[in-house]
Design a protein around this motif. Sequence first.
Motif, PDB file in Angstrom:
ATOM      1  N   PRO A   1      -5.268 -52.908  28.494  1.00  0.00           N
ATOM      2  CA  PRO A   1      -5.313 -53.256  29.921  1.00  0.00           C
ATOM      3  C   PRO A   1      -5.118 -52.001  30.766  1.00  0.00           C
ATOM      4  CG  PRO A   1      -3.796 -54.675  28.702  1.00  0.00           C
ATOM      5  CD  PRO A   1      -4.141 -53.549  27.791  1.00  0.00           C
ATOM      6  N   TRP A   2      -5.697 -52.019  31.977  1.00  0.00           N
ATOM      7  CA  TRP A   2      -5.619 -50.855  32.873  1.00  0.00           C
ATOM      8  C   TRP A   2      -5.592 -51.374  34.307  1.00  0.00           C
ATOM      9  CZ3 TRP A   2      -9.273 -47.372  35.641  1.00  0.00           C
ATOM     10  CH2 TRP A   2      -8.733 -46.100  35.851  1.00  0.00           C
ATOM     11  N   GLY A   3      -4.410 -51.844  34.715  1.00  0.00           N
ATOM     12  CA  GLY A   3      -4.295 -52.459  36.030  1.00  0.00           C
ATOM     13  C   GLY A   3      -5.065 -53.770  36.078  1.00  0.00           C
ATOM     14  N   GLU A   4      -5.961 -53.889  37.040  1.00  0.00           N
ATOM     15  CA  GLU A   4      -6.824 -55.065  37.150  1.00  0.00           C
ATOM     16  C   GLU A   4      -8.091 -54.908  36.321  1.00  0.00           C
ATOM     17  OE1 GLU A   4      -7.576 -55.694  41.247  1.00  0.00           O
ATOM     18  OE2 GLU A   4      -5.509 -56.253  41.737  1.00  0.00           O
ATOM     19  N   MET A   5      -8.131 -53.875  35.507  1.00  0.00           N
ATOM     20  CA  MET A   5      -9.295 -53.606  34.669  1.00  0.00           C
ATOM     21  C   MET A   5      -8.861 -53.585  33.200  1.00  0.00           C
ATOM     22  SD  MET A   5     -11.443 -52.969  37.247  1.00  0.00           S
ATOM     23  CE  MET A   5     -12.860 -52.053  36.648  1.00  0.00           C
ATOM     24  N   VAL A   6      -9.855 -53.576  32.344  1.00  0.00           N
ATOM     25  CA  VAL A   6      -9.624 -53.302  30.924  1.00  0.00           C
ATOM     26  C   VAL A   6     -10.375 -52.034  30.569  1.00  0.00           C
ATOM     27  CG1 VAL A   6      -9.146 -55.650  30.165  1.00  0.00           C
ATOM     28  CG2 VAL A   6     -11.514 -54.891  30.362  1.00  0.00           C
ATOM     29  N   GLN A   7      -9.772 -51.242  29.691  1.00  0.00           N
ATOM     30  CA  GLN A   7     -10.323 -49.928  29.365  1.00  0.00           C
ATOM     31  C   GLN A   7     -10.696 -49.880  27.895  1.00  0.00           C
ATOM     32  OE1 GLN A   7      -7.937 -46.042  28.948  1.00  0.00           O
ATOM     33  NE2 GLN A   7      -8.559 -46.054  31.109  1.00  0.00           N
ATOM     34  N   LEU A   8     -11.902 -49.360  27.629  1.00  0.00           N
ATOM     35  CA  LEU A   8     -12.403 -49.225  26.262  1.00  0.00           C
ATOM     36  C   LEU A   8     -12.856 -47.788  26.085  1.00  0.00           C
ATOM     37  CD1 LEU A   8     -12.790 -51.177  23.859  1.00  0.00           C
ATOM     38  CD2 LEU A   8     -15.169 -51.431  24.550  1.00  0.00           C
ATOM     39  N   SER A   9     -12.413 -47.132  25.020  1.00  0.00           N
ATOM     40  CA  SER A   9     -12.736 -45.719  24.814  1.00  0.00           C
ATOM     41  C   SER A   9     -13.152 -45.477  23.375  1.00  0.00           C
ATOM     42  CB  SER A   9     -11.535 -44.825  25.163  1.00  0.00           C
ATOM     43  OG  SER A   9     -10.431 -45.123  24.337  1.00  0.00           O
ATOM     44  N   VAL A  10     -13.974 -44.435  23.194  1.00  0.00           N
ATOM     45  CA  VAL A  10     -14.447 -44.001  21.884  1.00  0.00           C
ATOM     46  C   VAL A  10     -14.107 -42.522  21.749  1.00  0.00           C
ATOM     47  CG1 VAL A  10     -16.433 -43.670  20.379  1.00  0.00           C
ATOM     48  CG2 VAL A  10     -16.306 -45.697  21.862  1.00  0.00           C
ATOM     49  N   GLU A  11     -13.262 -42.176  20.755  1.00  0.00           N
ATOM     50  CA  GLU A  11     -12.843 -40.798  20.531  1.00  0.00           C
ATOM     51  C   GLU A  11     -13.443 -40.285  19.227  1.00  0.00           C
ATOM     52  OE1 GLU A  11      -8.645 -40.360  20.622  1.00  0.00           O
ATOM     53  OE2 GLU A  11      -8.371 -41.551  22.454  1.00  0.00           O
ATOM     54  N   ASP A  12     -13.915 -39.041  19.256  1.00  0.00           N
ATOM     55  CA  ASP A  12     -14.443 -38.420  18.049  1.00  0.00           C
ATOM     56  C   ASP A  12     -13.796 -37.064  17.855  1.00  0.00           C
ATOM     57  OD1 ASP A  12     -15.985 -36.259  19.369  1.00  0.00           O
ATOM     58  OD2 ASP A  12     -17.252 -37.888  20.104  1.00  0.00           O
ATOM     59  N   GLU A  13     -14.105 -36.425  16.750  1.00  0.00           N
ATOM     60  CA  GLU A  13     -13.588 -35.100  16.428  1.00  0.00           C
ATOM     61  C   GLU A  13     -14.725 -34.095  16.347  1.00  0.00           C
ATOM     62  OE1 GLU A  13     -11.378 -35.552  12.833  1.00  0.00           O
ATOM     63  OE2 GLU A  13      -9.722 -36.660  13.799  1.00  0.00           O
ATOM     64  N   GLY A  14     -15.693 -34.265  17.227  1.00  0.00           N
ATOM     65  CA  GLY A  14     -16.854 -33.391  17.248  1.00  0.00           C
ATOM     66  C   GLY A  14     -16.568 -32.052  17.901  1.00  0.00           C
ATOM     67  N   PRO A  15     -17.619 -31.297  18.221  1.00  0.00           N
ATOM     68  CA  PRO A  15     -17.444 -29.951  18.772  1.00  0.00           C
ATOM     69  C   PRO A  15     -16.915 -29.934  20.200  1.00  0.00           C
ATOM     70  CG  PRO A  15     -19.760 -30.543  18.764  1.00  0.00           C
ATOM     71  CD  PRO A  15     -19.053 -31.639  18.027  1.00  0.00           C
ATOM     72  N   GLY A  16     -16.927 -31.076  20.902  1.00  0.00           N
ATOM     73  CA  GLY A  16     -16.463 -31.103  22.286  1.00  0.00           C
ATOM     74  C   GLY A  16     -17.565 -30.706  23.263  1.00  0.00           C
ATOM     75  N   ILE A  17     -17.299 -30.952  24.535  1.00  0.00           N
ATOM     76  CA  ILE A  17     -18.281 -30.696  25.592  1.00  0.00           C
ATOM     77  C   ILE A  17     -17.626 -29.830  26.655  1.00  0.00           C
ATOM     78  CG2 ILE A  17     -19.805 -31.759  27.306  1.00  0.00           C
ATOM     79  CD1 ILE A  17     -19.683 -34.324  25.649  1.00  0.00           C
ATOM     80  N   PRO A  18     -18.223 -28.696  27.025  1.00  0.00           N
ATOM     81  CA  PRO A  18     -17.661 -27.867  28.102  1.00  0.00           C
ATOM     82  C   PRO A  18     -17.600 -28.641  29.423  1.00  0.00           C
ATOM     83  CG  PRO A  18     -19.305 -26.638  26.849  1.00  0.00           C
ATOM     84  CD  PRO A  18     -19.395 -28.058  26.397  1.00  0.00           C
ATOM     85  N   LYS A  19     -16.679 -28.239  30.278  1.00  0.00           N
ATOM     86  CA  LYS A  19     -16.438 -28.964  31.529  1.00  0.00           C
ATOM     87  C   LYS A  19     -17.665 -28.992  32.420  1.00  0.00           C
ATOM     88  CE  LYS A  19     -13.162 -29.238  35.373  1.00  0.00           C
ATOM     89  NZ  LYS A  19     -11.950 -28.652  35.994  1.00  0.00           N
ATOM     90  N   GLU A  20     -18.453 -27.905  32.419  1.00  0.00           N
ATOM     91  CA  GLU A  20     -19.616 -27.870  33.310  1.00  0.00           C
ATOM     92  C   GLU A  20     -20.691 -28.870  32.922  1.00  0.00           C
ATOM     93  OE1 GLU A  20     -19.929 -24.309  30.441  1.00  0.00           O
ATOM     94  OE2 GLU A  20     -18.392 -25.312  31.634  1.00  0.00           O
ATOM     95  N   TYR A  21     -20.583 -29.466  31.724  1.00  0.00           N
ATOM     96  CA  TYR A  21     -21.563 -30.463  31.288  1.00  0.00           C
ATOM     97  C   TYR A  21     -21.068 -31.898  31.484  1.00  0.00           C
ATOM     98  CZ  TYR A  21     -24.418 -26.874  29.013  1.00  0.00           C
ATOM     99  OH  TYR A  21     -25.215 -25.793  28.755  1.00  0.00           O
ATOM    100  N   HIS A  22     -19.853 -32.088  31.988  1.00  0.00           N
ATOM    101  CA  HIS A  22     -19.292 -33.429  32.084  1.00  0.00           C
ATOM    102  C   HIS A  22     -20.067 -34.326  33.042  1.00  0.00           C
ATOM    103  CE1 HIS A  22     -15.023 -32.367  30.418  1.00  0.00           C
ATOM    104  NE2 HIS A  22     -16.004 -32.055  29.586  1.00  0.00           N
ATOM    105  N   ILE A  23     -20.661 -33.751  34.063  1.00  0.00           N
ATOM    106  CA  ILE A  23     -21.472 -34.536  35.004  1.00  0.00           C
ATOM    107  C   ILE A  23     -22.929 -34.549  34.563  1.00  0.00           C
ATOM    108  CG2 ILE A  23     -22.270 -34.678  37.395  1.00  0.00           C
ATOM    109  CD1 ILE A  23     -19.646 -33.499  38.276  1.00  0.00           C
ATOM    110  N   ARG A  24     -23.387 -33.442  34.036  1.00  0.00           N
ATOM    111  CA  ARG A  24     -24.805 -33.328  33.695  1.00  0.00           C
ATOM    112  C   ARG A  24     -25.231 -34.294  32.599  1.00  0.00           C
ATOM    113  NH1 ARG A  24     -27.722 -27.867  31.274  1.00  0.00           N
ATOM    114  NH2 ARG A  24     -29.717 -28.850  30.788  1.00  0.00           N
ATOM    115  N   ILE A  25     -24.351 -34.564  31.624  1.00  0.00           N
ATOM    116  CA  ILE A  25     -24.766 -35.389  30.487  1.00  0.00           C
ATOM    117  C   ILE A  25     -25.056 -36.830  30.910  1.00  0.00           C
ATOM    118  CG2 ILE A  25     -23.535 -34.005  28.786  1.00  0.00           C
ATOM    119  CD1 ILE A  25     -21.276 -36.023  28.895  1.00  0.00           C
ATOM    120  N   PHE A  26     -24.598 -37.234  32.103  1.00  0.00           N
ATOM    121  CA  PHE A  26     -24.885 -38.588  32.585  1.00  0.00           C
ATOM    122  C   PHE A  26     -26.151 -38.647  33.437  1.00  0.00           C
ATOM    123  CE2 PHE A  26     -20.293 -38.713  31.776  1.00  0.00           C
ATOM    124  CZ  PHE A  26     -20.209 -39.849  30.994  1.00  0.00           C
TER     125      PHE A  26
END
Length: 486
Positions: A406-431
């Motif tokens: 639970p996350w307040g009035e929402m529910v939160q679902l996440s997927v975590e991996d152990e891959g190479p990671g993504i640089p911060k400058e790509y956090h918006i671009r990948i969407f």
Amino acid sequence: MSLKTQIRLGVFIMLGLLLSLGGYVIFTVHELEYEAPAVQQANARLAQHAVYLFLGISTLLGILLMVRLPRLVVRPLHRLTADVERVAGPGPATRVAVAKNNEVGTVAAAVNRVLRQAEDERRATLAELITQRNRTDSLVRSLDEGLLLIDQQGIIVLANPVACLLLGGTPAKDLLGRPAEQVAQHNEMLREWLTSLHAPQPADSGSLGPTFLVRPHGENLHYQLTVTAIEAFNEDLQKPEPAGHVFCLRNVSDFKNLDQLKSTFLATISHELKTPLASINLSLMLLGDERLAAAKRQEIADGIRAETQRLLGLVGQLIEVARLDAGGALKLNPQQVPLPEVVRYATETIKAQLNDKALNLRVQLAEPLPAAQADLEKTTWVLINLLSNAIRYSPHGANLTIKAKPWGEMVQLSVEDEGPGIPKEYHIRIFQRFAGGPRAAGMPGGGSGLGLSISREFITAQGGQLWVESQPGHGSCFTFTLPAVA
């Protein structure tokens, strides 16, 4: 004393002398008529001397008035004329001197009032011109396009900061007032611009020139040149005549990037389509061999089915993107969705991919976990897409974690991996559509670049959010939220 009073006084004195002379002559003649002859002779001589005296005084006074009166009238006018000319000419003088309180002084005061009004109007006009100039200068300086103005003599008269930056960072003071040809001898970029100017021009006033690649801050920027001729209307000849040229450089980097994204997308889609098609083609060739055992045939058929599903998924993404681009709204079927069921179905769908990489899947569901108000099909699709991406970039034998809470009035679902990671400058671009993330060494190439974009569309349409938390070398965590059922 006013000028009018002075003239009247002078004329009155002259007239008084003449009347006095005439009266004296009449009186003397009348007295001589009644006197003895001996007395008359003496009085006649005396009267003659008196008349001569009066005539002399009158003559002197007349000469004085003839000299004085014109000078009395003309000298102030000459002085006023000189003052007006001095004020009208160049210099610091702004007022006419008021010497006396007479008619000329009144005219001078009136001229001063007119000058004050003109000065006030000039200041107002000058202030308006300065405001307009500053506004125009601010507008030109704030343009994200390069602007260079060259007059008919080839002199640079305007260069905004973007144009100076494109010309190698040359300050504007080193450009303005100098011949463009002279500057171009030491500036290759300006030399190319002038080459476009001398090239054959079409009939219209502006023409698109070449596109230039510049790297002012280490990034690739593309600017397209537009040359426009300026014409000024000659009132004497009653016809327009050339007045110079405007060089406008438009930033087309976004269009170039979109074109590059399109080319990358086409290459990616071609690869994504070619791989399963080649696999299906090879599998069909193997099925044609009658010597294969039934179990082997079933295995090959299962492989064909998996590749076909992969193709259907890719084509479905393309269809969904085309429909969204055409303005079609997402068709949602909101209902109470139990997240454990979504997780169970998604993990069963990607079970074969997990086994291929020997990944360790861990599911952590909070208790109690409220149901989500969401579309079951699209929510499951988003989770499967996130899991597929995590599997693709995870190393062999790594951990893969699904969390729900639970996350307040929402529910939160996440997927975590152990891959190479993504640089911060790509956090918006990948969407963004057709824009994949960076390719790490030893990792497979990116997909179509549509999955995350469509996933965010699905989640946002349901009132949730989708984001990523990642840094190079520490894996990635993709999280989305959905409204919880009260």
